[in-house]
Enzyme design. Structure first.
Site, mmCIF file in Angstrom:
data_model
loop_
_atom_site.group_PDB
_atom_site.id
_atom_site.type_symbol
_atom_site.label_atom_id
_atom_site.label_comp_id
_atom_site.label_asym_id
_atom_site.label_seq_id
_atom_site.Cartn_x
_atom_site.Cartn_y
_atom_site.Cartn_z
ATOM 1 N N ASP A 20 1.008 -1.301 -0.010
ATOM 2 C CA ASP A 20 -0.151 0.234 -0.087
ATOM 3 C C ASP A 20 0.783 1.450 -0.002
ATOM 4 O OD1 ASP A 20 -2.261 -1.762 0.043
ATOM 5 O OD2 ASP A 20 -2.220 -1.759 2.412
ATOM 6 N N LYS A 23 2.056 2.130 -5.016
ATOM 7 C CA LYS A 23 2.765 1.596 -6.431
ATOM 8 C C LYS A 23 1.693 1.632 -7.585
ATOM 9 C CE LYS A 23 2.557 -2.781 -4.321
ATOM 10 N NZ LYS A 23 2.272 -2.244 -2.898
ATOM 11 N N GLY A 47 -4.558 -4.635 -3.713
ATOM 12 C CA GLY A 47 -5.565 -3.472 -4.161
ATOM 13 C C GLY A 47 -4.808 -2.168 -4.466
ATOM 14 N N HIS A 48 -4.601 -1.911 -5.703
ATOM 15 C CA HIS A 48 -4.021 -0.634 -6.380
ATOM 16 C C HIS A 48 -4.911 0.259 -6.626
ATOM 17 C CE1 HIS A 48 -0.295 -3.504 -7.097
ATOM 18 N NE2 HIS A 48 -0.686 -3.721 -5.954
ATOM 19 N N GLN A 225 2.153 -6.246 -3.146
ATOM 20 C CA GLN A 225 2.415 -6.343 -1.794
ATOM 21 C C GLN A 225 3.708 -5.434 -1.563
ATOM 22 O OE1 GLN A 225 1.545 -9.541 -3.377
ATOM 23 N NE2 GLN A 225 -0.328 -8.805 -2.726
HETATM 24 P P1 GDP Z 1 -0.623 0.102 -3.677
HETATM 25 O O1 GDP Z 1 -1.311 -1.167 -3.085
HETATM 26 O O2 GDP Z 1 0.718 0.522 -3.369
HETATM 27 O O3 GDP Z 1 -0.935 0.588 -5.260
HETATM 28 O O4 GDP Z 1 -1.308 1.334 -2.821
HETATM 29 P P2 GDP Z 1 -2.868 1.567 -2.374
HETATM 30 O O5 GDP Z 1 -3.559 1.903 -3.416
HETATM 31 O O6 GDP Z 1 -3.380 0.272 -1.782
HETATM 32 O O7 GDP Z 1 -2.971 2.664 -1.217
HETATM 33 C C1 GDP Z 1 -2.304 3.954 -1.437
HETATM 34 C C2 GDP Z 1 -3.363 5.015 -1.065
HETATM 35 O O8 GDP Z 1 -2.939 6.269 -1.140
HETATM 36 C C3 GDP Z 1 -4.672 4.887 -2.397
HETATM 37 O O9 GDP Z 1 -5.488 5.273 -1.672
HETATM 38 C C4 GDP Z 1 -4.017 6.061 -3.208
HETATM 39 O O10 GDP Z 1 -5.193 6.861 -3.830
HETATM 40 C C5 GDP Z 1 -3.310 7.034 -2.065
HETATM 41 N N1 GDP Z 1 -2.445 8.094 -2.455
HETATM 42 C C6 GDP Z 1 -1.607 7.403 -3.306
HETATM 43 N N2 GDP Z 1 -0.541 8.442 -3.587
HETATM 44 C C7 GDP Z 1 -0.983 9.482 -2.624
HETATM 45 C C8 GDP Z 1 -0.351 10.807 -2.423
HETATM 46 O O11 GDP Z 1 0.833 10.957 -2.985
HETATM 47 N N3 GDP Z 1 -0.886 11.519 -1.393
HETATM 48 C C9 GDP Z 1 -2.363 11.071 -0.942
HETATM 49 N N4 GDP Z 1 -3.102 11.680 -0.053
HETATM 50 N N5 GDP Z 1 -2.970 10.034 -1.086
HETATM 51 C C10 GDP Z 1 -2.223 9.089 -2.204
HETATM 52 P P1 IMO Z 2 -0.789 -4.362 -2.229
HETATM 53 O O1 IMO Z 2 -0.383 -4.840 -3.296
HETATM 54 C C1 IMO Z 2 -0.917 -4.594 2.340
HETATM 55 C C2 IMO Z 2 -0.801 -8.656 3.797
HETATM 56 C C3 IMO Z 2 -1.998 -9.078 4.570
HETATM 57 C C4 IMO Z 2 -1.573 -9.963 5.648
HETATM 58 C C5 IMO Z 2 -0.361 -10.702 4.774
HETATM 59 C C6 IMO Z 2 -0.830 -12.088 4.103
HETATM 60 O O2 IMO Z 2 -2.129 -3.544 -2.385
HETATM 61 O O3 IMO Z 2 0.330 -3.504 -1.569
HETATM 62 P P2 IMO Z 2 -2.144 -12.925 2.321
HETATM 63 O O4 IMO Z 2 -3.836 -12.346 1.846
HETATM 64 O O5 IMO Z 2 -1.463 -12.360 1.031
HETATM 65 O O6 IMO Z 2 -1.992 -14.219 2.661
HETATM 66 O O7 IMO Z 2 -2.058 -12.019 3.594
HETATM 67 O O8 IMO Z 2 -0.232 -9.774 3.609
HETATM 68 N N1 IMO Z 2 -1.027 -8.357 2.387
HETATM 69 C C7 IMO Z 2 -0.939 -6.762 2.072
HETATM 70 N N2 IMO Z 2 -0.959 -5.776 2.762
HETATM 71 N N3 IMO Z 2 -0.991 -4.405 0.746
HETATM 72 C C8 IMO Z 2 -1.152 -5.714 0.062
HETATM 73 O O9 IMO Z 2 -0.972 -5.708 -1.446
HETATM 74 C C9 IMO Z 2 -1.073 -6.847 0.684
HETATM 75 N N4 IMO Z 2 -1.326 -8.033 0.165
HETATM 76 C C10 IMO Z 2 -1.203 -8.951 1.332
HETATM 77 O O10 IMO Z 2 -2.621 -8.134 5.049
HETATM 78 O O11 IMO Z 2 -0.941 -9.355 6.639
HETATM 79 MG MG MG Z 3 -2.740 -1.890 -1.772
#
Ligand code: GDP
Ligand code: IMO
Ligand code: MG
Length: 421
Positions: A20, A23, A47-48, A225
């Site tokens: 999270d 990416k 979840g991206h 991840q």
């Molecule tokens: P990922 O799994 O690495 O792709 O990241 P996620 O999408 O799960 O979580 C990142 C969260 O931060 C999402 O809700 C994005 O919309 C938000 N986000 C990403 N970059 C920024 C930023 O620079 N500032 C803010 N405020 N939110 C951001």
């Molecule tokens: P993105 O790509 C954050 C975490 C879960 C748990 C551990 C194992 O959005 O960054 P799993 O279901 O993979 O067996 O869970 O890994 N986890 C993540 N945490 N972002 C993710 O993906 C994750 N994918 C798995 O919360 O701690």
């Molecule tokens: Mg994510």
């Protein structure tokens, strides 16, 4: 301008914390310089989130180049993918006008079945207080079946008898655990029905990626991840079940290390973790609450509140080494606006002696925190790193010094354009 990769090489984007990091957001930004965006591991535990104008998408499997109409989207052989999940995502994308003909999936990718998700949930329940806090999507059990040579791949889907036989075999000894879990014959019927819809997307994944590289097409590889969730080098056993490191891109796509160009690490300006496990820089106080609130730190997949803490330079240095980073993109710097002082964990100590990230899980671990002057300006409109207010610039410089690689981009908002370079 985005700098695209050298000829015949693919660039890699990986998260260097616990996932999270943003990416998806960085890949969406960079994708205009590439012809193909490829995922190499994980499944819909990811979840991206990407945002372009008013449109926000939370992608699970389809790579984050989706809002760049000229990009092909490739789901590589190292992934584990639920048929129902993939079809639902493709339907949702088609409904908003995305040409899903651009999505390809490797014949080597493995299928996650409902019985994997049931096994994931049952194993978490059995662990009780020691639960990992998985996403419950069946990722671990699907990788277990792969390694146990009992998995079913996308390339198997056209062999209907093989699929049916293997599902029957896999369900032996896995009694139906709940009324929601499909019966054996329902599982077979649903799989074969989904197979028809998925068939046009399935390709010979090794030929696909090598043809692309040989023909000079530019490939951006999207990690899922984070480094500290890697099954080999993360905070085991509180990890996911795949290799999330940049090295996993080679095995996950069937390319050699010499085919990798640049490795870009996505670094959240602070730290978060969802699920259980060690988190040395965690803040269990008002500051952690505030990071969660200002950063809207709730899981994209499960909605769970993310644990929050300061940037951890010990963990980050470890991740830089594991990935061989060329550069970093810092995300969510805007979230730190308004903190009077911002902390950075610069060292760990155990019994008074300095220790490395390998000691992250030890009880009695103490962290050294460096405090840096904060800033209160709204920085979301800044587009050049040099134009950040002095305190924010100093914070980025400090991160760069601690990481030991150049910070080439700083994200200041979720929308594609909210980024300074
Ligand atoms: P990922 O799994 O690495 O792709 O990241 P996620 O999408 O799960 O979580 C990142 C969260 O931060 C999402 O809700 C994005 O919309 C938000 N986000 C990403 N970059 C920024 C930023 O620079 N500032 C803010 N405020 N939110 C951001
Ligand atoms: P993105 O790509 C954050 C975490 C879960 C748990 C551990 C194992 O959005 O960054 P799993 O279901 O993979 O067996 O869970 O890994 N986890 C993540 N945490 N972002 C993710 O993906 C994750 N994918 C798995 O919360 O701690
Ligand atoms: Mg994510």
């Amino acid at each position: 301008m985005n700098s695209a990769c050298a000829a015949g090489k693919a660039d890699v984007v990986v998260g260097i914390q616990w996932g999270d990091e943003g990416k998806g957001r960085i890949v969406d930004y960079l994708a205009s310089g590439y012809d193909i965006v490829a995922r190499f591991g994980g499944g819909d535990n990811a979840g991206h989130t990407i945002r372009l104008g008013d449109r926000t998408l939370a992608l699970r499997i389809v790579p984050s180049g989706v809002l760049n109409p000229d990009c092909e989207l490739f789901v590589g052989g190292g992934t584990v993918v639920s048929l129902a999940g993939l079809l639902a995502e493709l339907d949702a994308l088609r409904a908003i006008g995305v040409d899903i003909g651009r999505v390809r999936i490797s014949d080597r990718a493995h299928i996650v079945f409902p019985y994997h998700a049931a096994a994931d949930r049952a194993s978490e329940a059995a662990r009780g207080a020691a639960a990992i806090g998985t996403t419950g999507r069946g990722i671990g059990p699907a990788y277990v079946d792969k390694v146990a040579r009992a998995g079913i791949t996308f390339g198997d889907l056209h062999r209907r008898e093989v699929v049916a036989d293997r599902i029957r075999m896999n369900l032996l000894g896995r009694p139906r655990s709940s009324a929601e879990m499909p019966t054996e014959e329902d599982t077979i019927a649903q799989t074969l029905e989904a197979a028809e819809r998925i068939a046009p997307h399935v390709v010979d994944g090794v030929a696909y990626i090598h043809d692309a590289l040989e023909n000079g097409r530019k490939v951006l590889i999207e990690g899922a991840q984070g480094t500290l969730l890697d099954v080999g080098y993360g905070t085991y056993p509180f990890v996911t079940s795949s290799h999330t490191l940049a090295g996993g891109a080679c095995t996950g796509l069937g390319i050699g290390p010499t085919a990798i160009g640049r490795v870009i690490g996505v670094v959240k300006a602070y730290a978060t973790r969802v699920g259980a496990g060690p988190f040395p820089s965690e803040l269990d106080d008002e500051r952690g609450e505030r990071l969660r609130r200002q950063g809207v730190e709730f899981g994209t997949v499960t909605g769970r509140p993310r644990r929050c803490g300061w940037f951890d330079a010990v963990a980050a240095r470890y991740a830089v080494q594991l990935n061989g980073l060329s550069s970093a993109a810092v995300t969510k710097l805007d979230v730190l606006s308004g903190f009077e002082r911002v902390g950075i964990v610069t060292g760990y100590r155990l019994n008074g002696l300095p220790v490395g990230f390998g000691s992250a899980a030890c009880s009695g671990l103490e962290v050294e925190v460096e405090e840096i002057e904060g800033w209160s300006d709204d920085i979301s409109g800044v587009r050049r790193i040099g134009d950040l207010p002095p305190a924010a610039r100093a914070y980025v410089k400090r991160l760069e010094g601690l990481l030991g690689v150049p910070v080439e981009r700083v994200s200041l908002g979720a929308e594609r354009s909210e980024l300074a370079s």
